[in-house]
Enzyme design. Sequence first.
Site, PDB file in Angstrom:
ATOM      1  N   TYR A 158      -3.342  -0.381   8.258  1.00  8.60           N
ATOM      2  CA  TYR A 158      -4.316  -1.035   7.386  1.00  8.60           C
ATOM      3  C   TYR A 158      -3.746  -2.328   6.808  1.00  8.60           C
ATOM      4  O   TYR A 158      -4.392  -3.382   6.844  1.00  8.60           O
ATOM      5  CB  TYR A 158      -4.703  -0.080   6.257  1.00  8.60           C
ATOM      6  N   LYS A 162      -4.950  -6.458   7.124  1.00 10.80           N
ATOM      7  CA  LYS A 162      -5.248  -7.317   5.988  1.00 10.80           C
ATOM      8  C   LYS A 162      -4.362  -8.566   5.972  1.00 10.80           C
ATOM      9  O   LYS A 162      -4.820  -9.660   5.621  1.00 10.80           O
ATOM     10  CB  LYS A 162      -5.111  -6.527   4.685  1.00 10.80           C
TER      11      LYS A 162
END
Length: 257
Positions: A158, A162
């Site tokens: 994740y 980002k």
Amino acid sequence: MIQYSFDDKVAIVTGAAIGIGFEIVKQLCSSGASVIINDIDSAALEKATTIIRNQGGKCNAVLGNSGDLGTIQKMVQKAVREYGKLDFVVANAGITTFGNFIDYKPEDFQTLTSVNLQGSFFLAQAATKQFIKQKTGGRVIFMSSVTGHQAHPKLAAYGMTKAALEMLAKSLSVELAPHKITVNAVAPGATLTERTQSDEGYKATWEDITPTGIVSTTKDISNTILFLLSDSSSQITGQTIVVDGGWTSVSPPPNEM
């Protein structure tokens, strides 16, 4: 909150039926913008659209996975068909998958990147083509996270997506500047949403480790987004604004992790 005027502006906001996305839509519509609202949850999307319209806002819904190329085309086409143009894109939709690196599954990786990266990249691309066709310039906002700045337990994949979005904003800011298109990212820290508030200990935990002692709200994030969409930010591009009450300055992880 500063009241901006977005009369005659048209925006697309993905992942916008609840949470940060919905707050962005509410603020845009209350400032005069017309908004295409996207989400994958049909019931939540219908509810969000009804609320905005009941408040006098101008919006239309596009149901679908924001990582799907067909859905992306539908959003841009609907914006132009319903409102005649497109000015802003906020690639807010994203999913979070927790997991140890050693055990992380390829199918989880594909699901994660299809929304967080593919969806954001190709929505920006489709919007850019429309901006260039209109010769009006435009604004693109990517939704990053503090996990793109600081390592966080069980969020390697994740956090990677980002951080990639922040690099994408930087790269596109150079490539698209000749077309009067600005590209920026916003990186929220701990934020009170419907999902996080369902965790009884969330607010107290993050208040304890955030320098300001306050957990961000969806309005804090939306206020930053609207600033970046406004004329006041015309010289800001390729940047990431972190909204986290100072957490990334010290970065202690929550105790339960």
